[in-house]
Write an enzyme that holds these catalytic residues in place. Structure first.
Site, PDB file in Angstrom:
ATOM      1  N   GLU A  21      -9.688  -2.258   5.246  1.00  0.00           N
ATOM      2  CA  GLU A  21     -10.352  -1.955   6.497  1.00  0.00           C
ATOM      3  C   GLU A  21     -11.615  -2.810   6.670  1.00  0.00           C
ATOM      4  OE1 GLU A  21      -8.980  -0.138   8.645  1.00  0.00           O
ATOM      5  OE2 GLU A  21      -8.068   1.676   7.836  1.00  0.00           O
ATOM      6  N   ASP A  30       0.809  -1.214   0.000  1.00  0.00           N
ATOM      7  CA  ASP A  30       0.000   0.000   0.000  1.00  0.00           C
ATOM      8  C   ASP A  30       0.845   1.269   0.000  1.00  0.00           C
ATOM      9  OD1 ASP A  30       0.955  -0.261   2.660  1.00  0.00           O
ATOM     10  OD2 ASP A  30      -0.945  -1.105   3.326  1.00  0.00           O
ATOM     11  N   HIS A  63      -7.289  -5.020  10.134  1.00  0.00           N
ATOM     12  CA  HIS A  63      -6.989  -4.777   8.725  1.00  0.00           C
ATOM     13  C   HIS A  63      -5.664  -5.412   8.325  1.00  0.00           C
ATOM     14  CE1 HIS A  63      -4.871  -0.894  10.092  1.00  0.00           C
ATOM     15  NE2 HIS A  63      -3.935  -1.534   9.395  1.00  0.00           N
ATOM     16  N   ASN A  86      -7.692  -3.132  14.267  1.00  0.00           N
ATOM     17  CA  ASN A  86      -9.075  -3.440  13.892  1.00  0.00           C
ATOM     18  C   ASN A  86      -9.161  -4.624  12.928  1.00  0.00           C
ATOM     19  OD1 ASN A  86      -8.095  -2.325  11.542  1.00  0.00           O
ATOM     20  ND2 ASN A  86      -9.636  -0.704  11.393  1.00  0.00           N
TER      21      ASN A  86
END
Length: 244
Positions: free
Chosen positions: A143, A67, A138, A136
């Site tokens: 996400e 990313d 990811h 979380n």
């Protein structure tokens, strides 16, 4: 899924680096999917040290990163291209033209994502994909969502991800709100996956990823469906795993 338990982050980094090094030794022209963030820093230090000892040769390796922040130039101090240069690329003999990171300066999101998917395909896919785990759940910047995103896409970062990354910027307002990220399909098409997780702050996410239902609301849970995943985690990260 193979779960490797280590005592602490240093041991985790050594164990994970040994796996990456083995991939390079077994296939010198391999394609490595690489990650950024705090989790792989120790691993990269180990790889650099092995290169400096003459134990590793990166000259034929291709790297494809997960990313990049949208809107950050490659030389921005917080870009992921800069991170990779500082932590690995500038310290080993990898060919810079064989290191690929999404183009954060491409304003046409569809083009940026299409170009990156084409690059992955052109390299024949990924031999070993390195992943970290977000608080979380990811992986990359995939996400929690209502559906798994398949190809490279532009994602709006959640507040929890912004909060986790703001320590790297002068203020929260400076944290980019969007990023380009490799999609779940590309990650899952990697021939092997290495997930590294450290610290008690990741314990709940790791437990849910390993033992919870496969759901896009916990993106890392998709790894349960991959045929060749190794998880290297320290005692803090595995604190809740035995309760799965």
């Amino acid at each position: 899924m193979n779960l490797v338990r280590t005592k602490d982050y240093e041991a985790l980094s050594r164990r994970a680096a040994a796996m990456v090094a083995a991939q390079i030794l077994l296939k010198p022209d391999c394609v490595l999917g690489l990650a950024t963030g705090s989790s792989p820093v120790g691993l990269y230090k180990q790889l650099v040290a092995q290169y400096q000892k003459g134990e590793l040769d990166f000259s034929k390796v291709t790297s494809i990163n997960l990313d990049e922040y949208k809107g950050l130039a490659p030389d921005h101090e917080q870009s992921y291209r800069r991170f990779m240069n500082d932590n690995l690329f500038c310290h080993v003999n990898i060919d810079p033209s064989r290191t690929f990171v999404p183009d954060g300066m491409e304003t046409d999101s569809e083009k940026a994502c299409r170009d990156y998917d084409q690059r992955i395909a052109a390299e024949g896919g990924i031999d070993l994909q390195l992943l970290g785990l977000g608080n979380n759940g990811h992986i990359g910047f995939n996400e929690p969502a209502e559906a798994f995103a398949t190809g490279t896409h532009c994602v709006r970062l959640t507040q929890s991800t912004i909060d986790a990354n703001k320590r790297f910027f002068a203020s929260e307002e400076d944290v980019p709100r969007y990023a380009y990220t490799m999609g779940i399909r590309s990650i899952m098409q990697a021939r092997r996956i290495l997930l590294i997780v450290s610290g008690e702050a990741k314990a709940q996410a790791l437990r849910d990823a390993l033992f919870g239902p496969v759901t896009p609301k916990m993106p890392a849970s998709i790894l349960q469906l991959h045929a060749d995943v190794t998880v290297v985690a320290d005692e803090g990260a595995l604190k809740l795993a035995d309760k799965g």
